[in-house]
Motif scaffolding. Structure first.
Motif: not given
Lengths: 529, 125
Positions: A230-251
Motif C-alpha cells: 500500500l505504501f508503494i502504491h502511495y509512492l506511485a500516486i505521488v510520483l505519477l499524479e501529484l508531482r506534476q500538479l504544481q505548476p512549475f513551467f510555463s510553456l
C-alpha cells in the motif's frame, strides 16, 4: 490539470527498437478494456492499425475528401506509437510503420503479459504466504489464536483496498502512445518486483526451509507485505499524479503556419508527457488549421523575387569561382530587391480592406437569412401534439425544411471566409437540427460558422493531424528545464514549444491598521488685512 | 532663502513701516496674506521652495498704505512689530497684523531680489 483525467496505465511503449521491455504495470484484462478504447479513440492519439491503411490514411490526412466512411470500424485496434522521435522523412516513416506495425503488436502483448503477471504475483503473494504453511506442514502448525484471526481480517481488507486502488490508478484506457518508456512507471515496477522477490526470498529461507510453527508470525509477515504494498502504491500516486500538479513551467506553444500562440502552465514533467498534455490542449484551444488562409502570403512572397533575373556578364570563370559567382548572384538579387520600389504593401492594404468589406456584407445577408428562416419554425406544445394534425415534423425534417432558404447565403459566406471545406452540407443540417431541438436562437446557430472554433468543434474527419512526431534535441524522457525547446510535427504544420520557468515569487507582508486611515483638509486661505 | 529644518533662517530683510489707514471703524493695511504652518505650502504661488510655510503677501491693493510703504506682492513677512512670523498659523499672523491699538506696523520682509542686490553690491567691492 484536473486529477481525474490524468494518466492511464499501460500505454507507454518503448521506441520501436530502442527501448527496453520493462513495462510492468499493475494491469489486467487488457482485452476487456480494448473495446472501451475504440469509443475513446477520439481522445487517444492513434494511427490506423491495418498495414494497408497508413498509405490511405496519409492521403486522407492531407485534407482531401477521401471516403473515410469506414473510419469508425478501422480504428478499434490501438497500435500505439504515434508519437516518436523523428529521424527520417514522412514517407519513409510511413513505410517503417508498415514493417513495424506487426512487431509492435507483439511488443504490446509482451508488455501486457508482463504487467498481468506482475499484478497477479503481487496480489497473490500474501495469500500464498498464508496458505502455504497450512498445505506443507499443517500438523506442526500452532493454532491460530484470536489476534491472529483478527489479522486475517486486516489482510483481507487491505488486499481489497489495494485492489481498488490499483484499479483506480492503473486501469484506465490509454490516452496516448509515447515513444519511450515512462520512466517512473518502469522504476515503480522494478521496485515492486524487487520488493516482492526479497520478501519471497526471506520467506523461502527462513520460513519454508525451517518450517516455522509460529503461524501468527507468518500472518504478521503477510500483513507487513500488504502494508508495504500500500505504501508503494502511495509512492506511485505521488510520483505519477501529484508531482506534476504544481505548476512549475510555463510553456509557450506557437503554430508554425499562422503563429497562433497559447501558453500553458505545467508541472515537472518529462518532455514526452508535456507533449501529450500540450496536444490534448491543442485540440481545444487552437483555432482549426486552415491551409486556405495561407495562400495569400505565399503568392506575395513569390512576387517579391519574381521579375529579377541575374545575368553573368563576365562569362563562366574557373571551377573555384563558381561558388563565388553563386554567392555574388544572390547578394545582387537581395540588393536589387531592396532597392526596387515595391508597392506590394499598397496592394495588401487595399486588398484586405476590400476583403473585410465583402465579408461584412455577406455576414449581414447571412444573419438576416438565418433569422428569417428560424421564424418559419415553431415548437409544438404537448397538448397540440395530441391533436396530431398533419405536417408534424421531427427536428431533422424541420431542419431540412428550412435549410434551403439559408443555404445560399451560408455557402457564399463560407466561401468568402475560406471555410467551405470545413463544413459539409450534412454537417450543417445536423447542426441545424441540433439547434432546433435545443431551442437555440439563430445567433447561437451561426456562432460556429462566424468564428473559427477549435479543432474539436469540427467533425472527426477534420482532425487532419492525429499523428504527431516529437522532435527534440534533449532526450524525450528527460525532464523539462528552463529553455527547453521542442517541436511537435504533423504533416501540415508544426507546433514550436518553448519552456520558461515560473519565477520564484517572494511575497512580503504589510499590515495596515484599520484605524490608521486618517485625512486632513488641504487649506490655503488668504486673508486681507 | 532656503529653509533647513532645525536651523535658524538667515536672510536679507527689508524694514517696512506701514501706517494703518482708518476706514470707519477698521484699520486697514491694504494687502492680503497667505500661508502659515497650518496651511498647504504646495499651493503657495510665491514661494521658491514648496515646503515653505511662511507668511507671504499674496495681494497688495493699489494705492493702499502697504504699497505706499514699499510692500510688494510675493514678499515673505519675517517679523511684525517684533513678533516672529516664520512659525505661526495663518490666524495668529492675521491677529498680529490687525491689533486694534496699534497704528503702525513695522515689518521685516524678505524677497529674492534683496539677496541678489546684496550679493551684487558685495561683488562690486
Amino acid at each position: 490539470m484536473d486529477t481525474e483525467s490524468t494518466y492511464s496505465g499501460y500505454s507507454y511503449y518503448s521506441g520501436r527498437s530502442r527501448g527496453s521491455h520493462r513495462h510492468g504495470e499493475h494491469s489486467r484484462d487488457r482485452h476487456k478494456s480494448r473495446s472501451k478504447e475504440s469509443s475513446r479513440s477520439e481522445k487517444s492519439v492513434t494511427i490506423n492499425a491495418s498495414p494497408a491503411e497508413p498509405l490511405l490514411g496519409e492521403q486522407s490526412v492531407r485534407g482531401e475528401e477521401v471516403q473515410d466512411d469506414n473510419w469508425g470500424e478501422t480504428t478499434t485496434a490501438v497500435t500505439g506509437t504515434s508519437e516518436h522521435s523523428l529521424s527520417q522523412e514522412d514517407i519513409v516513416r510511413i513505410s517503417k510503420d508498415l514493417d513495424d506495425s506487426v512487431g509492435l503488436d507483439c511488443k504490446r502483448y509482451l508488455n501486457v503479459a508482463l504487467s498481468v503477471i506482475l499484478g497477479l504475483v503481487v496480489l497473490l503473494t500474501p495469500l500464498a504466504f498464508l496458505i502455504l504453511p497450512h498445505l506443507l506442514w499443517p500438523d506442526r502448525l500452532r493454532a491460530c489464536g484470536t489476534a491472529c484471526e483478527g489479522l486475517f481480517i486486516s489482510v483481507a481488507f487491505k488486499l481489497l483496498i489495494l485492489l481498488l486502488a490499483v484499479w483506480a490508478l492503473f486501469f484506465r484506457p490509454p490516452r496516448a502512445g509515447l515513444p519511450r518508456i515512462f520512466v517512473f512507471r518502469a522504476l515503480l515496477a522494478t521496485l515492486v518486483l524487487l520488493f516482492v522477490l526479497s520478501y519471497w526470498l526471506f520467506y523461502g529461507i527462513r520460513i519454508l526451509d525451517s518450517q516455522d510453527e509460529d503461524y501468527q508470525g507468518i500472518v504478521q509477515y503477510a500483513v507487513s507485505l500488504v502494508d508495504a504494498l500500500l505504501f508503494i502504491h502511495y509512492l506511485a500516486i505521488v510520483l505519477l499524479e501529484l508531482r506534476q500538479l504544481q505548476p512549475f513551467f510555463s510553456l509557450c506553444v506557437t503554430r508554425s503556419t499562422d503563429g497562433a500562440t497559447q501558453h500553458y502552465n505545467l508541472g515537472q514533467l518529462s518532455i514526452q508527457r508535456a507533449a501529450v498534455v500540450i496536444l490534448e490542449n491543442y485540440y481545444k484551444d487552437f483555432p482549426v488549421h486552415n491551409p486556405a488562409m495561407l495562400t495569400a502570403s505565399k503568392s506575395r512572397t513569390a512576387k517579391h523575387l519574381a521579375g529579377l533575373k541575374v545575368y553573368n556578364v563576365d562569362g563562366p570563370g574557373g571551377n573555384n569561382a563558381a561558388a563565388g559567382i553563386a554567392q555574388s548572384q544572390s547578394r545582387a538579387m537581395i540588393a536589387a530587391a531592396a532597392r526596387r520600389r515595391d508597392s506590394s504593401h499598397n496592394e495588401l492594404y487595399y486588398e484586405e480592406a476590400e476583403h473585410q468589406r465583402r465579408v461584412r456584407k455577406r455576414r449581414a445577408r447571412l444573419v438576416v437569412a438565418v433569422e428569417e428562416a428560424f421564424t418559419h419554425i415553431c415548437r409544438m406544445q404537448e397538448e397540440e401534439q395530441k391533436k396530431a394534425s398533419g405536417d408534424v415534423m421531427d427536428p431533422r425534417e424541420a431542419a431540412q425544411a428550412i435549410f434551403p432558404s439559408m443555404a445560399r447565403a451560408l455557402q457564399k459566406y463560407l466561401r468568402t471566409t475560406r471555410q467551405q471545406h470545413l463544413h459539409s452540407m450534412e454537417s450543417i443540417q445536423q447542426h441545424l437540427a441540433f439547434c432546433i431541438t435545443n431551442n437555440m436562437t439563430p445567433k447561437a446557430f451561426l456562432e460556429s460558422y462566424l468564428t473559427t472554433g477549435p479543432t474539436l468543434q469540427y467533425g472527426k474527419d477534420r482532425w487532419l493531424a492525429r499523428q504527431w512526431t516529437l522532435i527534440s534535441e534533449a532526450s524525450v524522457t528527460s525532464g523539462l528545464k528552463d529553455g527547453t525547446i521542442f517541436l511537435l510535427k504533423c504533416i501540415d504544420f508544426s507546433l514550436v514549444v518553448t519552456t520558461k520557468k515560473i519565477p520564484y515569487i517572494q511575497l512580503a507582508e504589510e499590515f495596515i491598521d484599520p484605524k490608521s486611515h486618517k485625512f486632513v483638509l488641504r487649506l490655503q486661505s488668504e486673508t486681507s488685512v | 532663502m532656503s529653509f533647513m529644518p532645525g536651523q535658524p533662517v538667515s536672510t536679507v530683510v527689508q524694514r517696512i513701516e506701514i501706517h494703518k489707514l482708518r476706514d470707519g471703524d477698521n484699520l486697514i493695511l491694504g494687502f492680503s496674506i497667505g500661508g502659515g504652518i497650518d496651511q498647504d505650502p504646495s499651493q503657495n504661488l510665491f514661494s521658491e521652495d514648496k515646503t515653505d510655510k511662511g507668511i507671504y503677501v499674496t495681494r497688495v491693493s493699489k494705492g493702499g498704505p502697504a504699497e505706499v510703504a514699499g510692500l510688494r506682492m510675493g514678499d515673505r513677512i519675517m517679523q511684525v512689530n517684533g513678533w516672529d512670523m516664520t512659525m505661526v498659523t495663518h490666524d495668529q499672523a492675521r491677529k498680529k497684523l490687525t491689533k486694534k491699538n496699534e497704528d503702525v506696523v513695522r515689518l521685516l520682509v524678505t524677497r529674492k531680489t534683496l539677496e541678489d542686490a546684496v550679493r551684487q553690491s558685495m561683488m562690486q567691492h
